[in-house]
Write a protein that holds these residues in place. Structure first.
Motif, PDB file in Angstrom:
ATOM      1  N   GLY A 275       0.781  -1.224   0.000  1.00 49.13           N
ATOM      2  CA  GLY A 275       0.000   0.000   0.000  1.00 49.13           C
ATOM      3  C   GLY A 275       0.813   1.274   0.000  1.00 49.13           C
ATOM      4  O   GLY A 275       0.245   2.369   0.093  1.00 49.13           O
ATOM      5  N   ALA A 276       2.131   1.155  -0.130  1.00 51.95           N
ATOM      6  CA  ALA A 276       2.999   2.328   0.053  1.00 51.95           C
ATOM      7  C   ALA A 276       2.747   3.418  -0.990  1.00 51.95           C
ATOM      8  O   ALA A 276       2.693   4.603  -0.664  1.00 51.95           O
ATOM      9  CB  ALA A 276       4.458   1.898   0.028  1.00 51.95           C
ATOM     10  N   LEU A 358      -6.358   4.039  -1.437  1.00 58.81           N
ATOM     11  CA  LEU A 358      -5.704   3.068  -0.563  1.00 58.81           C
ATOM     12  C   LEU A 358      -6.788   2.379   0.236  1.00 58.81           C
ATOM     13  O   LEU A 358      -7.523   3.008   0.984  1.00 58.81           O
ATOM     14  CB  LEU A 358      -4.717   3.763   0.377  1.00 58.81           C
ATOM     15  CG  LEU A 358      -4.082   2.874   1.466  1.00 58.81           C
ATOM     16  CD1 LEU A 358      -3.228   1.780   0.841  1.00 58.81           C
ATOM     17  CD2 LEU A 358      -3.256   3.721   2.439  1.00 58.81           C
ATOM     18  N   GLN A 359      -6.895   1.059   0.061  1.00 59.22           N
ATOM     19  CA  GLN A 359      -7.942   0.313   0.751  1.00 59.22           C
ATOM     20  C   GLN A 359      -7.367  -1.000   1.249  1.00 59.22           C
ATOM     21  O   GLN A 359      -6.922  -1.836   0.488  1.00 59.22           O
ATOM     22  CB  GLN A 359      -9.114   0.044  -0.206  1.00 59.22           C
ATOM     23  CG  GLN A 359     -10.278  -0.698   0.405  1.00 59.22           C
ATOM     24  CD  GLN A 359     -11.184   0.189   1.232  1.00 59.22           C
ATOM     25  OE1 GLN A 359     -10.977   1.396   1.298  1.00 59.22           O
ATOM     26  NE2 GLN A 359     -12.189  -0.389   1.860  1.00 59.22           N
ATOM     27  N   LYS A 360      -7.340  -1.149   2.547  1.00 58.20           N
ATOM     28  CA  LYS A 360      -6.902  -2.391   3.195  1.00 58.20           C
ATOM     29  C   LYS A 360      -5.555  -2.877   2.642  1.00 58.20           C
ATOM     30  O   LYS A 360      -5.390  -4.026   2.247  1.00 58.20           O
ATOM     31  CB  LYS A 360      -7.965  -3.464   3.058  1.00 58.20           C
ATOM     32  CG  LYS A 360      -7.958  -4.450   4.228  1.00 58.20           C
ATOM     33  CD  LYS A 360      -9.133  -5.377   4.213  1.00 58.20           C
ATOM     34  CE  LYS A 360      -9.067  -6.304   5.430  1.00 58.20           C
ATOM     35  NZ  LYS A 360     -10.174  -7.288   5.431  1.00 58.20           N
ATOM     36  N   GLY A 361      -4.590  -1.949   2.595  1.00 57.44           N
ATOM     37  CA  GLY A 361      -3.238  -2.295   2.195  1.00 57.44           C
ATOM     38  C   GLY A 361      -3.028  -2.501   0.713  1.00 57.44           C
ATOM     39  O   GLY A 361      -1.989  -3.038   0.302  1.00 57.44           O
ATOM     40  N   TRP A 593     -11.119  -9.820  10.577  1.00 54.66           N
ATOM     41  CA  TRP A 593     -10.959  -9.232   9.243  1.00 54.66           C
ATOM     42  C   TRP A 593     -12.019  -8.163   9.005  1.00 54.66           C
ATOM     43  O   TRP A 593     -11.783  -7.149   8.355  1.00 54.66           O
ATOM     44  CB  TRP A 593     -11.084 -10.306   8.154  1.00 54.66           C
ATOM     45  CG  TRP A 593     -10.176 -11.482   8.330  1.00 54.66           C
ATOM     46  CD1 TRP A 593      -8.992 -11.504   9.017  1.00 54.66           C
ATOM     47  CD2 TRP A 593     -10.375 -12.802   7.823  1.00 54.66           C
ATOM     48  NE1 TRP A 593      -8.441 -12.761   8.963  1.00 54.66           N
ATOM     49  CE2 TRP A 593      -9.266 -13.583   8.237  1.00 54.66           C
ATOM     50  CE3 TRP A 593     -11.361 -13.417   7.067  1.00 54.66           C
ATOM     51  CZ2 TRP A 593      -9.134 -14.925   7.914  1.00 54.66           C
ATOM     52  CZ3 TRP A 593     -11.237 -14.752   6.740  1.00 54.66           C
ATOM     53  CH2 TRP A 593     -10.127 -15.497   7.163  1.00 54.66           C
ATOM     54  N   HIS A 594     -13.230  -8.415   9.470  1.00 60.91           N
ATOM     55  CA  HIS A 594     -14.361  -7.509   9.309  1.00 60.91           C
ATOM     56  C   HIS A 594     -15.196  -7.586  10.587  1.00 60.91           C
ATOM     57  O   HIS A 594     -14.894  -8.353  11.503  1.00 60.91           O
ATOM     58  CB  HIS A 594     -15.227  -7.918   8.106  1.00 60.91           C
ATOM     59  CG  HIS A 594     -14.494  -7.887   6.800  1.00 60.91           C
ATOM     60  ND1 HIS A 594     -14.467  -6.789   5.986  1.00 60.91           N
ATOM     61  CD2 HIS A 594     -13.737  -8.829   6.184  1.00 60.91           C
ATOM     62  CE1 HIS A 594     -13.743  -7.048   4.908  1.00 60.91           C
ATOM     63  NE2 HIS A 594     -13.280  -8.282   5.011  1.00 60.91           N
ATOM     64  N   ASP A 758     -14.382   0.795   6.107  1.00 54.90           N
ATOM     65  CA  ASP A 758     -13.142   0.772   5.330  1.00 54.90           C
ATOM     66  C   ASP A 758     -12.458  -0.587   5.318  1.00 54.90           C
ATOM     67  O   ASP A 758     -11.403  -0.747   4.707  1.00 54.90           O
ATOM     68  CB  ASP A 758     -12.171   1.849   5.833  1.00 54.90           C
ATOM     69  CG  ASP A 758     -11.822   1.687   7.309  1.00 54.90           C
ATOM     70  OD1 ASP A 758     -12.294   0.724   7.939  1.00 54.90           O
ATOM     71  OD2 ASP A 758     -11.076   2.541   7.830  1.00 54.90           O
ATOM     72  N   HIS A 759     -13.041  -1.587   5.981  1.00 56.32           N
ATOM     73  CA  HIS A 759     -12.524  -2.956   5.885  1.00 56.32           C
ATOM     74  C   HIS A 759     -13.133  -3.704   4.700  1.00 56.32           C
ATOM     75  O   HIS A 759     -12.634  -4.747   4.302  1.00 56.32           O
ATOM     76  CB  HIS A 759     -12.828  -3.734   7.173  1.00 56.32           C
ATOM     77  CG  HIS A 759     -12.149  -3.201   8.392  1.00 56.32           C
ATOM     78  ND1 HIS A 759     -10.820  -3.456   8.677  1.00 56.32           N
ATOM     79  CD2 HIS A 759     -12.601  -2.423   9.387  1.00 56.32           C
ATOM     80  CE1 HIS A 759     -10.495  -2.854   9.810  1.00 56.32           C
ATOM     81  NE2 HIS A 759     -11.558  -2.226  10.268  1.00 56.32           N
ATOM     82  N   ASP A 760     -14.229  -3.185   4.180  1.00 54.72           N
ATOM     83  CA  ASP A 760     -15.043  -3.924   3.225  1.00 54.72           C
ATOM     84  C   ASP A 760     -14.614  -3.721   1.781  1.00 54.72           C
ATOM     85  O   ASP A 760     -14.112  -2.663   1.405  1.00 54.72           O
ATOM     86  CB  ASP A 760     -16.500  -3.460   3.308  1.00 54.72           C
ATOM     87  CG  ASP A 760     -17.265  -4.143   4.429  1.00 54.72           C
ATOM     88  OD1 ASP A 760     -16.625  -4.806   5.254  1.00 54.72           O
ATOM     89  OD2 ASP A 760     -18.489  -3.994   4.467  1.00 54.72           O
ATOM     90  N   SER A 761     -14.871  -4.753   0.987  1.00 52.02           N
ATOM     91  CA  SER A 761     -15.020  -4.559  -0.454  1.00 52.02           C
ATOM     92  C   SER A 761     -16.424  -4.015  -0.671  1.00 52.02           C
ATOM     93  O   SER A 761     -17.376  -4.445  -0.016  1.00 52.02           O
ATOM     94  CB  SER A 761     -14.852  -5.894  -1.181  1.00 52.02           C
ATOM     95  OG  SER A 761     -15.551  -5.893  -2.398  1.00 52.02           O
TER      96      SER A 761
END
Length: 858
Positions: A275-276, A358-361, A593-594, A758-761
């Motif tokens: 995710g950098a 940027l989403q979950k790395g 995870w969620h 922000d954890h979700d697809s």
């Protein structure tokens, strides 16, 4: 994997006839700035693809990745062919153009030893004179969550031209093709995320220009290296069996926001963490515009944007909205005033007016080093997005965006299933569910088309089932049924992510593979596809049998999975090795995870849910064995299921609390109660119907904050259980309550969980349980119907005043509609030829002998 390099030359006159490839007819769609071809697939029988294995495979230079090659084959036609068919395979991503017209991308999701050959009828794209086939081939050089590479990237193809005298002439991959590794794409790039490929960095100065065009001069390109075969030891080619993708251009025309930035483009390093890159971008400052501005202009091809006031120190950020979430390849066509840098980002979510790249790395952003003049850029890999974020820096002058958007792709099937009613909220939920299926189904059935793009057993099967009910097309489902068992570990387990390079599994998904294979047979009556898979089903059950204690319960106990996973980066015929990395999913709550902060399923100790699934898996396999003639085996499986049913009821039912607990640890019942465990317990028949109805009502209605509650995925088990228990009204109210949150927050695809955080697809097809519930439990249509078998219609005319619905079945489409007036309820419908039905109304009254076009009044 090493290959023996050889030099061969296939003459253009050699007759290499096709033996049953899946043909896709190309249809030209012309857009102002991008020419597209969508595809309509029709499967042709395939008995022998050995001939294809004798065609040379082409590559050039280093076979490691990430790397990209461009291939061209020019040929001259004195007359239009009667038919022209192109068949090919390339690893691990390809795009095809015919005479400058975009045709398709591929390949479909597949195993490293089973390589899918796609066929395209390109007759309509042929012309008298010069013609050109142009193919981009990209090698990832590593395993993904959706692919295990063979280690031998390249292109193998053949064009068969049939003339007016029905004589066939074949042009196969050989030394008459041309190739270049000067593609514009950098090889020194970081991974985009842990599950998918790499960030793309494209330098226009290092690209060949309009290389797909007929008149492009490729004389300076190299002669490709030829290899004997792409196949690994024991590998086979097979005909691509799933529907082709249909491609259409969708432009982003709504400006979300516009900002000025003075910060330079961040440096991208090949060893950056996943995710950098996006994190650097998101951390850069932006201000309200001062020197830069954007204006809408009307060019020859329609609406365009002009970004004014750019300089070496003044950059601009233009954020656009596609209007809804789609899947496909992002495209940007612009006129650049000078050299400069463009960062192209995309997202499913926005923070305020800023796309969250940027989403979950995972970094959802690519870079283009542009030159003065026209730029027509498309990345290699597809994605899904609603929002675009375009960063223009180091330009001098005004830049014109002719078009920015996405080459949208979806399965080329007829979505004829329908549900429409007098409740606008339910209609919105239905549309959300159906659109999510079209976005989430790409080169295969995918958990999400963004972060993982992987085919999971537990996700893929229900999506394939709903797709079958909506289209009548079972090809995706049949392919999953077959391929889930194509690589089975010696201990009997299978990877829960079918095509992944990761050696691990979700134990519940291995049992669901058996149960959903049974469901496939039940819906399609396709015994031929299932018969040869029964030994693999028994091998899965064998693993569980070996882990049973003397008391008949599983000795295996769940442990939190290690973050260190073993990957198969090159296909190895001795794998998978699934001795470690065993996990128990069931649903998200409790895994971290969620659903963070919510009550979770307690997976410790002897788990109740896995025993309930084991009971159902044995019963499903018993029914398959009985139907296919193995009555003794079927009876043995039923006996085993009943024995475990008795043990599980005694072990996991808490009579004081009148419910099932999640498990037993050190001989003591766990305190945690979940909707999941109790639903599977009821499906496994651990309670009688009266007690089951009472328990289900408690699980979904009780306001106990400590109960672990199901996410959208698990409602595919809860909703049919409630319907079976006659709780339609309550279930409908819960659907409205739970899914309306997505509708009210303007979602255009279904979220992974009900939270939408922000954890979700933001596009998860597994969340579409209302599809089957609306069609079967509310409209009352049968979940499946076979030719010559009477079906039942159970319309819930007491719950909605108007419904118009259609479901696709193996016997054909079945339709029903009704409307309620002051004078009564008028029903009508349509049944396939050879099918009769009896209709049972909510009062239990039976109306028999319905056939063809029927109608009645209540």
């Amino acid at each position: 994997m090493p290959r023996e390099q050889k030099r061969r030359c296939f003459g253009e006159s050699l007759n290499h006839l096709a033996y049953g490839i899946a043909f896709h007819r190309a249809i030209i769609v012309i857009e102002p700035t991008v020419q597209l071809a969508s595809a309509d697939s029709s499967l042709v029988s395939c008995d022998d693809l050995l001939r294809f294995s004798n065609i040379a495979m082409l590559w050039s230079g280093d076979q490691s990745g990430p790397s990209t090659r461009l291939f061209r084959r020019t040929f001259h036609g004195e007359a239009l062919p009667k038919q022209a068919v192109l068949r090919l395979f390339a690893e691990s991503r390809y795009h095809i153009w015919i005479n400058g017209i975009y045709l398709a991308r591929g390949p479909i999701l597949h195993h490293g030893h089973r390589l899918p050959v796609a066929g395209f009828d390109i007759t309509s794209l042929m012309r008298v004179g010069d013609n050109v086939i142009a193919v981009l081939v990209h090698c990832t050089g590593c395993a993904l969550h959706s692919n295990v590479p063979t280690g031998a990237p390249g292109l193998v193809a053949e064009l068969t031209l049939t003339d007016s005298n029905d004589q066939s002439h074949a042009l196969a991959t050989d030394t008459q093709w041309r190739v270049t590794d000067r593609t514009g794409w950098s090889t020194q790039v970081p991974r985009r995320g842990w599950a998918i490929g790499h960030v793309e960095i494209f330098r226009v100065s290092e690209s060949p220009g309009p290389w797909t065009a007929i008149d492009f001069d490729d004389q300076s390109w190299a002669t490709p290296d030829e290899y004997a075969s792409a196949l690994p030891v024991g590998g086979v080619y097979f005909a691509d069996p799933i529907p082709a993708l249909r491609h259409t251009w969708h432009a982003a025309t709504r400006v979300l926001s516009f900002y000025q930035t003075s910060e330079p483009p961040p440096t991208i390093y090949p060893d950056d963490s996943h995710g950098a890159y996006a994190e650097k971008m998101m951390g850069q400052s932006r201000t309200s515009t001062q020197a830069a501005s954007v204006q809408l202009i009307h060019g020859r091809d329609g609406q365009q944007f002009q970004v004014n006031g750019l300089s070496q120190n003044v950059g601009a950020v233009l954020n656009l909205d596609l209007g809804a979430e789609y899947a496909g390849c992002i495209g940007l066509n612009c006129l650049c005033p000078s050299d400069g840098v463009i960062d192209v980002g995309w997202s499913e979510y926005i923070d305020g007016d800023r796309p969250r790249i940027l989403q979950k790395g995972t970094s959802y952003v690519d870079r283009v080093y542009a030159q003065s003049g026209s730029l027509n850029w498309q990345p290699i890999q597809f994605t899904a997005a609603r929002y675009l974020s375009l960063w223009f820096r180091e330009f001098t002058g005004d830049l014109i965006i002719k078009t920015a958007g996405m080459r949208v792709s979806e399965p080329h099937v007829n979505w004829t299933g329908r549900f429409d009613c007098d409740d606008a909220e339910l209609n919105a939920i239905w549309k959300l569910c159906v659109h999510t299926q079209t976005v989430g189904t790409q080169e295969g059935l995918m958990d999400c088309p963004t972060r993982e793009q992987a085919c999971y057993v537990g996700d893929g099967h229900p999506v394939a089932r709903w797709m079958y009910q909506l289209t009548g097309d079972a090809r995706h489902w049949r392919y999953l049924v077959r391929e889930q068992f194509a690589r089975q570990a010696k201990n009997g387990l299978i990877r829960s992510t079918v095509f992944s390079g990761r050696d691990d599994t979700l134990l519940d998904y291995t049992l669901l593979a058996i149960m959903h294979t049974h469901a496939y047979w039940q819906c399609t009556d396709d015994a031929d596809a299932v018969r040869d898979l029964l030994p693999q089903c028994h091998q899965i059950l064998g693993w569980f049998d070996r882990h049973l204690n003397d008391d008949g319960l599983m000795a295996w106990a769940w442990q939190p999975p290690s973050p260190d996973r073993v990957w198969e980066n090159v296909y190895d015929p001795d794998r998978p090795h699934i001795d470690h990395g065993l996990n128990l999913f069931i649903d998200h709550p409790g895994l971290g995870w969620h659903n963070v902060g919510q009550p979770g399923i307690d997976r410790r100790g002897i788990n109740a849910g896995i025993h309930c699934l084991l009971i159902q898996a044995r019963e499903c396999l018993a029914e398959l064995e009985h139907a296919l003639g193995s009555h003794a085996t079927a009876q043995q499986l039923r006996t085993q299921a009943q024995s475990m049913r008795d043990i599980a009821r005694h072990t996991f039912y808490n009579s004081t609390r009148e419910c099932f607990v999640d498990g037993v640890l050190d001989g003591r019942p766990l305190a945690q109660v979940s909707q999941h465990t109790n639903t599977w317990a009821l499906q496994a028949g651990l309670l009688d119907p009266v007690a089951a109805q009472k328990l289900m009502h408690r699980m979904v209605n009780e306001p106990d904050a400590d109960i672990a509650r199901a996410g959208p995925y698990f409602w595919l088990y809860i909703l049919p259980s409630m319907a079976k228990l006659g709780q339609h009204k309550l279930a409908l109210a819960l659907v409205r309550s739970l899914w309306s949150g997505m509708v009210n927050r303007n979602a255009t695809t279904l979220w992974e969980t009900f939270s939408g955080d922000d954890h979700d697809s933001a596009c998860h097809p597994w969340s579409a349980a209302p599809i089957e519930f609306f069609l079967t439990a509310i409209a009352g249509l049968p979940a499946f119907a076979l030719p010559g078998v009477q079906v039942e219609l159970r319309p819930r005319v007491d719950l909605l005043d108007r419904v118009d619905a259609r479901i696709e079945t193996a016997a054909g489409p079945i339709e029903i509609k009704w409307s309620t007036t002051v004078s009564g309820i008028a029903l009508a419908g349509k049944l396939p030829v050879g099918i009769s039905a009896k209709l049972i109304d909510p009062n239990g009254q039976i109306h028999s002998a319905l056939q063809g076009d029927w109608s009645l009044a209540l």
